[in-house]
Design a protein around this motif. Sequence first.
Motif, PDB file in Angstrom:
ATOM      1  N   LEU A  92      35.844  18.842  31.341  1.00 53.60           N
ATOM      2  CA  LEU A  92      36.667  18.453  32.495  1.00 53.60           C
ATOM      3  C   LEU A  92      35.801  17.944  33.642  1.00 53.60           C
ATOM      4  O   LEU A  92      36.133  16.960  34.300  1.00 53.60           O
ATOM      5  CB  LEU A  92      37.513  19.635  32.973  1.00 53.60           C
ATOM      6  N   GLU A  93      34.689  18.625  33.873  1.00 54.68           N
ATOM      7  CA  GLU A  93      33.814  18.194  34.972  1.00 54.68           C
ATOM      8  C   GLU A  93      33.204  16.824  34.701  1.00 54.68           C
ATOM      9  O   GLU A  93      32.987  16.039  35.620  1.00 54.68           O
ATOM     10  CB  GLU A  93      32.723  19.230  35.217  1.00 54.68           C
ATOM     11  N   GLU A  94      32.928  16.554  33.428  1.00 56.01           N
ATOM     12  CA  GLU A  94      32.335  15.262  33.072  1.00 56.01           C
ATOM     13  C   GLU A  94      33.338  14.112  33.184  1.00 56.01           C
ATOM     14  O   GLU A  94      33.047  13.066  33.739  1.00 56.01           O
ATOM     15  CB  GLU A  94      31.812  15.303  31.625  1.00 56.01           C
ATOM     16  N   VAL A  95      34.549  14.324  32.617  1.00 55.56           N
ATOM     17  CA  VAL A  95      35.470  13.185  32.504  1.00 55.56           C
ATOM     18  C   VAL A  95      36.520  13.136  33.602  1.00 55.56           C
ATOM     19  O   VAL A  95      37.200  12.132  33.770  1.00 55.56           O
ATOM     20  CB  VAL A  95      36.203  13.173  31.134  1.00 55.56           C
ATOM     21  N   PHE A  96      36.665  14.215  34.336  1.00 53.59           N
ATOM     22  CA  PHE A  96      37.792  14.271  35.270  1.00 53.59           C
ATOM     23  C   PHE A  96      37.389  14.991  36.553  1.00 53.59           C
ATOM     24  O   PHE A  96      38.034  15.953  36.970  1.00 53.59           O
ATOM     25  CB  PHE A  96      38.954  14.987  34.583  1.00 53.59           C
ATOM     26  N   PRO A  97      36.281  14.510  37.184  1.00 52.07           N
ATOM     27  CA  PRO A  97      35.807  15.205  38.387  1.00 52.07           C
ATOM     28  C   PRO A  97      36.832  15.202  39.520  1.00 52.07           C
ATOM     29  O   PRO A  97      36.813  16.097  40.365  1.00 52.07           O
ATOM     30  CB  PRO A  97      34.539  14.431  38.773  1.00 52.07           C
ATOM     31  N   GLN A  98      37.762  14.237  39.513  1.00 48.54           N
ATOM     32  CA  GLN A  98      38.776  14.194  40.583  1.00 48.54           C
ATOM     33  C   GLN A  98      39.601  15.484  40.640  1.00 48.54           C
ATOM     34  O   GLN A  98      40.176  15.830  41.670  1.00 48.54           O
ATOM     35  CB  GLN A  98      39.780  13.049  40.377  1.00 48.54           C
ATOM     36  N   LEU A  99      39.705  16.147  39.485  1.00 47.14           N
ATOM     37  CA  LEU A  99      40.512  17.368  39.427  1.00 47.14           C
ATOM     38  C   LEU A  99      40.011  18.388  40.438  1.00 47.14           C
ATOM     39  O   LEU A  99      40.772  19.199  40.967  1.00 47.14           O
ATOM     40  CB  LEU A  99      40.442  17.941  38.009  1.00 47.14           C
ATOM     41  N   HIS A 100      38.695  18.325  40.685  1.00 45.14           N
ATOM     42  CA  HIS A 100      38.107  19.303  41.587  1.00 45.14           C
ATOM     43  C   HIS A 100      37.766  18.682  42.936  1.00 45.14           C
ATOM     44  O   HIS A 100      37.073  19.276  43.740  1.00 45.14           O
ATOM     45  CB  HIS A 100      36.862  19.922  40.943  1.00 45.14           C
ATOM     46  N   HIS A 101      38.289  17.494  43.157  1.00 46.47           N
ATOM     47  CA  HIS A 101      38.067  16.793  44.424  1.00 46.47           C
ATOM     48  C   HIS A 101      38.533  17.666  45.584  1.00 46.47           C
ATOM     49  O   HIS A 101      39.669  18.138  45.605  1.00 46.47           O
ATOM     50  CB  HIS A 101      38.858  15.473  44.401  1.00 46.47           C
ATOM     51  N   GLY A 102      37.646  17.916  46.506  1.00 50.15           N
ATOM     52  CA  GLY A 102      38.005  18.715  47.675  1.00 50.15           C
ATOM     53  C   GLY A 102      38.007  20.203  47.391  1.00 50.15           C
ATOM     54  O   GLY A 102      38.660  20.977  48.089  1.00 50.15           O
ATOM     55  N   GLY A 103      37.301  20.617  46.333  1.00 54.05           N
ATOM     56  CA  GLY A 103      37.234  22.049  46.033  1.00 54.05           C
ATOM     57  C   GLY A 103      37.931  22.348  44.723  1.00 54.05           C
ATOM     58  O   GLY A 103      38.962  21.756  44.405  1.00 54.05           O
ATOM     59  N   ARG A 104      37.361  23.259  43.972  1.00 51.79           N
ATOM     60  CA  ARG A 104      37.880  23.594  42.657  1.00 51.79           C
ATOM     61  C   ARG A 104      39.306  24.125  42.772  1.00 51.79           C
ATOM     62  O   ARG A 104      39.574  25.085  43.479  1.00 51.79           O
ATOM     63  CB  ARG A 104      36.970  24.650  42.066  1.00 51.79           C
ATOM     64  N   THR A 105      40.260  23.498  42.056  1.00 51.26           N
ATOM     65  CA  THR A 105      41.645  23.926  42.220  1.00 51.26           C
ATOM     66  C   THR A 105      42.319  24.311  40.915  1.00 51.26           C
ATOM     67  O   THR A 105      43.277  25.065  40.927  1.00 51.26           O
ATOM     68  CB  THR A 105      42.489  22.805  42.863  1.00 51.26           C
ATOM     69  N   VAL A 106      41.851  23.763  39.794  1.00 49.82           N
ATOM     70  CA  VAL A 106      42.480  24.110  38.518  1.00 49.82           C
ATOM     71  C   VAL A 106      41.459  24.816  37.636  1.00 49.82           C
ATOM     72  O   VAL A 106      40.366  24.306  37.424  1.00 49.82           O
ATOM     73  CB  VAL A 106      43.026  22.853  37.806  1.00 49.82           C
TER      74      VAL A 106
END
Lengths: 169, 169, 169, 169
Positions: free
Chosen positions: A39-53
């Motif tokens: 997830l961190e490699e392919v979808f860094p936006q998921l954690h944009h602004g702080g880890r949320t999911v």
Amino acid sequence: MLGASWRMSPVRTLFPVRPMSKAVPSEHILTVAEIEKLLEEVFPQLHHGGRTVMVEEVGPMSARLRLIAHERHLRPGGTVSGPAMFTLADVGIWVAIFSHLGPEALDAVTMNLNINFLRKPPHGDVLVECRLLKLGKRLAVGQATLFSQGAAEPVAHAVGTYSIPASRK
Amino acid sequence: MLGASWRMSPVRTLFPVRPMSKAVPSEHILTVAEIEKLLEEVFPQLHHGGRTVMVEEVGPMSARLRLIAHERHLRPGGTVSGPAMFTLADVGIWVAIFSHLGPEALDAVTMNLNINFLRKPPHGDVLVECRLLKLGKRLAVGQATLFSQGAAEPVAHAVGTYSIPASRK
Amino acid sequence: MLGASWRMSPVRTLFPVRPMSKAVPSEHILTVAEIEKLLEEVFPQLHHGGRTVMVEEVGPMSARLRLIAHERHLRPGGTVSGPAMFTLADVGIWVAIFSHLGPEALDAVTMNLNINFLRKPPHGDVLVECRLLKLGKRLAVGQATLFSQGAAEPVAHAVGTYSIPASRK
Amino acid sequence: MLGASWRMSPVRTLFPVRPMSKAVPSEHILTVAEIEKLLEEVFPQLHHGGRTVMVEEVGPMSARLRLIAHERHLRPGGTVSGPAMFTLADVGIWVAIFSHLGPEALDAVTMNLNINFLRKPPHGDVLVECRLLKLGKRLAVGQATLFSQGAAEPVAHAVGTYSIPASRK
């Protein structure tokens, strides 16, 4: 490894007396650590602004994730927003899919998602319990039930269909 | 009384560790006999051309029905038709609703139904396991999972929203 | 040939100023007579108990069908049943698909259908106006708007996703 | 006043020959300026991090909005994300509802939303054309078709059901 909390999870016991699909032996399911790394490699936006999911657990045909409530997911009154719940359901089913099919299924794309908002969620984390209803080579269907931390009744429910592109190999 | 087959049902164990909704004590749920009697009174078309839908069991927030496969539900190749599965899901959720709310909820009408067809069902009976996700006074939402007799994996899955008219009293 | 009534149809004018998809030139769309002949061959159940569904017109990315109200589609009070409307929407989108892709797309199967029931239809014929939103080689998505004969406001609306099997050639 | 671009809009011509619902005379529809003012008051999050959603036009039973593409709505490859499209569809239908019913309908909440993702949108603005299918006092249903700026074929399509709370007056 799946801990005690998992054994008590509603997801795992959804079809307790039916034989599980033979398609994906559980030793081939990605671990939470492997999933989080992808997830961190392919979808860094998921954690944009702080880890949320956070991915909490995966099991045969299922996955459980947590949305950590941040200010930007909230609506006036402190309730988690519809788009934040949509995203959690969508990401949850997608995680369940590629954790079973492997990294080549990271390209799976949402074709259809139907979501019912059932109750206004209180302020706080939201959990999603996902269950795959069909896991084919090119197509997967899963459902997602969303709960507020500690509550018995779901705040939302979604069903999604995903297309899995043919491997680029 | 709920028999052994019910105890093994996936519906009942969907949320095993969560406290059940207090809204409808199980002693107030209509029995299968009461439901069948109401269905014959208000919806005789259901049995038009021979009895085809049977209520098997009801329990807290859930219901299980059976579609007895007749020739007129079949498509070429002997598979149960899409409209027959739609009807089974729709009737199943409606039965779950009025068995909890009582005969005055027979007027509940389907507002939205989303159905995913997952696998081609073989010839034979189809079972539907319904679970209410929300049971309000004016609105109810339920899901329906359809299985072919004896099969482990669902053939279809539906989610429906129902409007419950205000009592005429 | 498309007559005057078609020119006034809402379906045709849904996206009037946008260039139509180049994928299917209108001279390659099956005619109503060709479609009706195919329906009788592959789907005789549709007319089981008397002819009930008529294809009225087809045009670029669209189709219009009519459900001739028979007693067996009715609910108490004379209203057309939900399953009858589901079937009409489903058949309508399927007709729109194979009329554009040709007889090899008769195998197209419904994967997902979402239907909203908007108003209680009065007794009488129901028209469905279908519009394809996507027409790929393996996947098609269409919407269906259902009207009671002569009424301005829709009685139901559906969106469906269809899988088109690879040609057996 | 509706300008030339509106006259060419597919939304307005969806049901061109049918009489419009008498329920909401167009002189009672909120203007774009009134809508934008209300949005800033009740939903400032929409513009969190820079203005991203603009109401372009409203008309009888319809509305058109624009998503101005910002980096945070994008997925790898520059495509607009699913949640951003979900939000645009949801906000668009909600705007169409309260622009017809007035500020007391700002409390309308999404009960169900079904979205089909049809094509990968290119980088750039996304337009949503919304059409109300039902506008009751307590319940409204609308559809939303999403297009990339300048493209003929939709990138996504959604249908949503909204509950309108009884006025607090």
